[in-house]
Write an enzyme that holds these catalytic residues in place. Structure first.
Site, PDB file in Angstrom:
ATOM      1  N   ARG A 155      42.860  38.477  29.705  1.00 13.07           N
ATOM      2  CA  ARG A 155      42.776  38.932  31.112  1.00 13.07           C
ATOM      3  C   ARG A 155      43.397  37.896  32.041  1.00 13.07           C
ATOM      4  NH1 ARG A 155      37.020  40.850  33.042  1.00 13.07           N
ATOM      5  NH2 ARG A 155      36.598  38.612  33.068  1.00 13.07           N
TER       6      ARG A 155
ATOM      7  N   LYS B 234      41.598  38.997  38.091  1.00 13.05           N
ATOM      8  CA  LYS B 234      40.544  38.159  38.683  1.00 13.05           C
ATOM      9  C   LYS B 234      41.158  37.110  39.625  1.00 13.05           C
ATOM     10  CE  LYS B 234      36.226  36.751  36.827  1.00 13.05           C
ATOM     11  NZ  LYS B 234      35.255  37.473  37.633  1.00 13.05           N
TER      12      LYS B 234
ATOM     13  N   GLU C 152      33.284  49.617  42.238  1.00 15.05           N
ATOM     14  CA  GLU C 152      32.552  48.504  41.604  1.00 15.05           C
ATOM     15  C   GLU C 152      31.324  48.125  42.417  1.00 15.05           C
ATOM     16  OE1 GLU C 152      34.505  45.422  39.521  1.00 15.05           O
ATOM     17  OE2 GLU C 152      36.466  46.082  40.235  1.00 15.05           O
TER      18      GLU C 152
HETATM   19  N1  PLP Z   1      34.142  43.317  38.449  1.00  7.63           N
HETATM   20  C1  PLP Z   1      34.442  42.202  39.126  1.00  7.63           C
HETATM   21  C2  PLP Z   1      35.071  42.315  40.463  1.00  7.63           C
HETATM   22  C3  PLP Z   1      34.152  40.949  38.559  1.00  7.63           C
HETATM   23  O1  PLP Z   1      34.429  39.834  39.227  1.00  7.63           O
HETATM   24  C4  PLP Z   1      33.531  40.909  37.289  1.00  7.63           C
HETATM   25  C5  PLP Z   1      33.183  39.621  36.695  1.00  7.63           C
HETATM   26  O2  PLP Z   1      33.924  39.049  35.948  1.00  7.63           O
HETATM   27  C6  PLP Z   1      33.271  42.100  36.611  1.00  7.63           C
HETATM   28  C7  PLP Z   1      33.581  43.294  37.230  1.00  7.63           C
HETATM   29  C8  PLP Z   1      32.692  42.109  35.236  1.00  7.63           C
HETATM   30  O3  PLP Z   1      33.609  41.647  34.284  1.00  7.63           O
HETATM   31  P1  PLP Z   1      33.140  40.936  32.941  1.00  7.63           P
HETATM   32  O4  PLP Z   1      32.253  41.880  32.262  1.00  7.63           O
HETATM   33  O5  PLP Z   1      34.394  40.673  32.199  1.00  7.63           O
HETATM   34  O6  PLP Z   1      32.446  39.688  33.350  1.00  7.63           O
HETATM   35  C1  COI Z   2      31.230  37.073  36.250  1.00  6.29           C
HETATM   36  O1  COI Z   2      30.488  37.999  35.961  1.00  6.29           O
HETATM   37  O2  COI Z   2      31.602  36.226  35.446  1.00  6.29           O
HETATM   38  C2  COI Z   2      31.727  36.928  37.591  1.00  6.29           C
HETATM   39  O3  COI Z   2      32.780  36.383  37.727  1.00  6.29           O
HETATM   40  C3  COI Z   2      30.919  37.455  38.672  1.00  6.29           C
HETATM   41  C4  COI Z   2      30.789  36.573  39.892  1.00  6.29           C
HETATM   42  C5  COI Z   2      29.863  35.428  39.743  1.00  6.29           C
HETATM   43  C6  COI Z   2      32.070  36.266  40.564  1.00  6.29           C
END
Ligand code: PLP
Ligand code: COI
Length: 340
Positions: A81, A183, A219
């Site tokens: 990612r 991200k 989201e």
């Molecule tokens: N959506 C956003 C905007 C995020 O910042 C995150 C965190 O990383 C997620 C969703 C969830 O992603 P993940 O499950 O890879 O942590």
């Molecule tokens: C995560 O779930 O790792 C995130 O990045 C969420 C947040 C703390 C920005």
């Protein structure tokens, strides 16, 4: 292990001993970096990241397990990612091998800070940014990849207590063609205003709708959204404005393996509010049940404000794999090697 009140851990920064740094100039190849004591560092006032937000972060966790091991959850997915994000923000992608070596080194060096089994996790933050000076709006001349880590507890106060969310009517997180699908650090500051305002009203977070029609759920703050109706799971499809969550992908795979029908689709607000259960998920949030959603002054309550049965089943199944209380049938765990 460090002398810490592990039961009091929240999602906040506890500085650890070591961080990892490597730098690259222009189109040179990334070389493996080194560990340094955790701490502040120098940066040019004209750094691309400070002036134009040329930066990305990742969030991932390492857990102690019932088997006595220390494991990452799907770190290769975070590496990939970040590479996709680097392409979008015109930064040189960090090779997966360098990324994995970096997170392994940092967690191994800070082993004593990893919470005991079931008391939280080591949250790992890889960051990639334009660190070289640049005045015009263009990619920085050099880039830094750093990794630090911190022990964390639950993201939402109360752990498995169902959270109350507010649909943001005025603000959107991402627009088609923008950076919502990666991200990018710049995606997060604009969310602070709506999020703080919602928290001041007693909500845990906001839900963002799509910017084009303002009718479909995208989201939950920094987590992905799911709802369940008559045993069918539904989650917004990855249209480019939604972050492809690794927890989201894992929940889809896990739910399907347990016989659930999971649909990635447009999730209209009305359909979500009519669901039997709802939850959000992410590395920080894990799986957090949603007790209510407030939309235009009307509060819709799910499962009497309690975590729903499907939410609980998936939470138990996911956390059992992460803690090695259940077999890692999907090959999601990656042991942190002892390097020193
Ligand atoms: N959506 C956003 C905007 C995020 O910042 C995150 C965190 O990383 C997620 C969703 C969830 O992603 P993940 O499950 O890879 O942590
Ligand atoms: C995560 O779930 O790792 C995130 O990045 C969420 C947040 C703390 C920005």
């Amino acid at each position: 292990m460090k002398d810490i009140d592990w039961d009091a851990l929240s999602f906040s920064l506890t500085p650890t001993d070591w961080m990892y740094v490597t730098e690259v100039t222009g189109d040179d190849a990334w070389m493996p970096g080194t560990l340094r004591p955790y701490g502040d560092f120098n940066i040019s006032p004209a750094a691309g990241v400070l002036n134009y937000g040329q930066g990305l972060f990742e969030g991932m966790k390492a857990y102690r397990t019932a088997e006595g091991r220390l494991v990452f959850f799907r770190p290769e997915e975070n590496a990939r990612r970040m590479q996709a994000g680097a392409d979008r923000l015109k930064m040189p992608p960090v090779p997966e091998s360098v990324f994995i070596d970096a997170v392994e080194q940092v967690v191994d060096a800070n082993r004593d800070w990893v919470p005991p089994v079931g008391k939280g996790a080591m949250y790992v933050r890889p960051i990639l940014f334009g660190s070289g000076p640049i005045l015009g709006v263009a990619p920085a001349p050099s880039f830094t990849f750093m990794v630090y880590c911190t022990p964390v507890g639950p993201y939402f106060k109360g752990g498995m207590t169902a959270i109350d969310l507010l649909i943001s009517e005025e603000h959107h997180r991402a627009a088609p063609g923008g950076s919502g699908g990666v991200k990018a650090i710049g995606n997060y500051a604009p969310g602070m205003l709506p999020s703080k305002a919602a928290k001041a009203e007693g909500f845990a977070e906001v839900i963002y709708l799509d910017a084009q029609t303002h009718s479909c759920i995208e989201e939950v703050g920094a987590a992905n959204f799911f709802c369940v109706k008559d045993g069918v799971l539904s989650t917004p499809s990855l249209t480019g404005t939604i972050l492809p969550g690794i927890t989201r992908a894992s929940v889809i795979e896990l739910a399907r393996s347990r016989g659930y029908d999971v649909r990635e689709e447009r999730v209209a607000v009305e359909a979500a509010l009519d669901a039997d259960e709802a939850f959000c998920c992410g590395t920080a949030a894990v799986i957090s049940p949603i007790g209510s959603i407030t939309h235009m002054d009307t509060r819709h309550v799910f499962s009497n404000g309690q975590p729903g049965p499907v939410t609980l089943e998936l939470y138990d199944a996911l956390t059992a794999i992460q803690a090695e209380r259940a077999p890692d049938t999907f090959g999601w765990l990656h042991e942190v090697p002892s390097l020193r």
